[in-house]
Scaffold this motif. Sequence first.
Motif, short mmCIF file in Angstrom:
data_model
loop_
_atom_site.label_atom_id
_atom_site.label_comp_id
_atom_site.label_asym_id
_atom_site.label_seq_id
_atom_site.Cartn_x
_atom_site.Cartn_y
_atom_site.Cartn_z
N VAL A 1 0.91 -1.22 -0.03
CA VAL A 1 -0.09 0.08 0.05
C VAL A 1 0.93 1.10 0.18
N GLN A 2 0.86 2.33 -0.98
CA GLN A 2 1.55 3.41 -1.16
C GLN A 2 0.72 4.29 -0.91
N GLY A 3 0.99 5.39 0.13
CA GLY A 3 0.55 6.57 0.44
C GLY A 3 0.20 7.56 -0.68
N SER A 4 -0.61 8.39 -0.88
CA SER A 4 -0.78 9.21 -1.80
C SER A 4 0.47 10.32 -1.47
N PRO A 5 0.79 11.14 -2.64
CA PRO A 5 1.89 12.00 -2.58
C PRO A 5 1.51 13.06 -1.42
N GLY A 6 0.31 13.62 -1.64
CA GLY A 6 -0.02 14.45 -0.40
C GLY A 6 0.18 13.84 1.02
N TRP A 7 -0.62 12.72 1.16
CA TRP A 7 -0.40 12.06 2.56
C TRP A 7 0.95 11.62 3.03
N SER A 8 1.77 11.17 2.25
CA SER A 8 3.11 10.89 2.39
C SER A 8 4.18 12.21 2.86
N ALA A 9 3.61 13.23 2.08
CA ALA A 9 4.47 14.22 2.33
C ALA A 9 4.11 14.90 4.09
N GLU A 10 2.73 14.83 4.17
CA GLU A 10 2.32 15.33 5.37
C GLU A 10 2.89 14.66 6.28
N HIS A 11 3.07 13.25 6.52
CA HIS A 11 3.48 12.42 7.47
C HIS A 11 4.69 12.01 7.24
N LEU A 12 5.57 12.50 6.42
CA LEU A 12 7.04 12.19 6.10
C LEU A 12 7.95 11.72 7.15
N GLU A 13 7.79 12.57 8.31
CA GLU A 13 8.75 12.51 9.49
C GLU A 13 8.28 11.68 10.43
N GLU A 14 7.16 10.90 10.37
CA GLU A 14 6.56 10.22 11.30
C GLU A 14 7.17 8.59 11.42
N ASP A 15 7.26 8.18 12.80
CA ASP A 15 7.89 6.75 12.61
C ASP A 15 7.05 5.66 11.56
N ALA A 16 8.10 4.65 11.46
CA ALA A 16 7.61 3.62 10.32
C ALA A 16 6.50 2.90 10.88
N PRO A 17 6.58 2.45 12.21
CA PRO A 17 5.39 1.61 12.68
C PRO A 17 4.13 2.12 12.75
N ALA A 18 3.90 3.62 12.92
CA ALA A 18 2.95 4.38 13.13
C ALA A 18 2.19 4.32 11.78
N ILE A 19 3.07 4.61 10.67
CA ILE A 19 2.70 4.69 9.26
C ILE A 19 2.22 3.44 8.89
N ALA A 20 2.77 2.41 9.19
CA ALA A 20 2.17 0.87 8.81
C ALA A 20 0.67 0.70 9.28
N ASP A 21 0.66 1.00 10.60
CA ASP A 21 -0.56 0.80 11.08
C ASP A 21 -1.72 1.83 10.38
N ALA A 22 -1.21 3.03 10.20
CA ALA A 22 -2.29 3.96 9.35
C ALA A 22 -2.70 3.24 8.32
N LEU A 23 -1.82 2.71 7.36
CA LEU A 23 -2.15 2.55 5.89
C LEU A 23 -2.86 1.10 6.02
N LEU A 24 -2.44 0.24 6.99
CA LEU A 24 -3.23 -0.89 7.05
C LEU A 24 -4.53 -0.70 7.42
N ALA A 25 -5.09 0.46 8.17
CA ALA A 25 -6.05 0.87 8.56
C ALA A 25 -6.90 1.43 7.32
N GLU A 26 -6.25 2.03 6.54
CA GLU A 26 -6.79 2.42 5.17
C GLU A 26 -7.17 1.16 4.17
N LEU A 27 -6.27 0.33 4.30
CA LEU A 27 -6.70 -0.83 3.46
C LEU A 27 -7.91 -1.62 4.11
N ALA A 28 -8.16 -1.72 5.27
CA ALA A 28 -9.00 -2.46 5.99
C ALA A 28 -10.59 -1.69 5.63
#
Length: 316
Positions: A221-248
């Motif tokens: 799952v690849q975040g959109s450019p805007g979403w990825s830029a907005e969350h660029l400096e967040e930790d990888a585990p938090a990003i993984a959980d967020a995009l998993l929720a989007e997939l769900a």
Amino acid sequence: MRIAIIGAGMAGLSAADALTAAGHAVTLFDKGRGPGGRMSTRRMALPEGAADGTEVQFDHGAQYFTARDPGFAAAVEGWAQAGVVARWPVAGADAWVGTPGMNAVIRAMAAAHDVHWGTRIDALVADGAGWRLTGAGEAQAFDAVVIAVPAEQVAALASPHLPDLAAAAEATPSAPCWTMMAAFPEGIAIPADTIRDAGAIGWAARNSAKPGRTGPEAWVVQGSPGWSAEHLEEDAPAIADALLAELAVHAASPLPPPLQLTAHRWRYARSGGHGGAAMWDADRRIGACGDWLIGPRIEAAWLSGRALANRIIDAG
């Protein structure tokens, strides 16, 4: 000539193919540990006792590519005959993927050349009519240098020697991308193998459904450019959980707990498009190629590398 190419991705290897065929001696240097770059494939171990083998793989960079230019199409047909690419109609009638992973193409191309992996080039030093590379370990002299890295990495190498090239690269930034990778013990209830432009999701794909793949149900799952830029400096585990929720959100029933879940941050994911195919200074014998010059496609990287090689060959 003895030619150094900095960057052993699609653009650098395309240039190397043409330059070698013309009789030049080419050496490539790449900071990556092995073939892939933005066509990388990630392999991860599965928990002991998993029903579908001992590891899972994800194409966590480029998802597929197209071949519309006749020269590139001919190269792709050669890769198909060698068994390193296959069509993937789910992504489009003209979509191709590497097999058994996207990095198979880069691996096959690199096998024909002298590539120094895990080698970061820090600077170029003018040496008479030629060049020396610092950071390449033992000092080596070259007649010409090709810079085949993302635009953001071009300026530091080029600015002391070709400020116009450095300025062009700085004016062509890449968009970032957060990528989530998840493996599941069973198929998940999403009927389509791809999802495009849905909220935070720019692209999602059932990686395990691509040609030549084995192992358990696997999604990228690849975040959109805007979403990825907005969350660029967040930790990888938090990003993984967020995009998993989007997939769900797209599943008809709750997702099972993943066997593996991780995220990768691509700071330089989708290139810009400066205009022109390549840049070459025939007097100083230094130039650049890459998709950032033409546009964000694998085919563009190949075309740029070939264009620069042709300019070098024509210059004699």
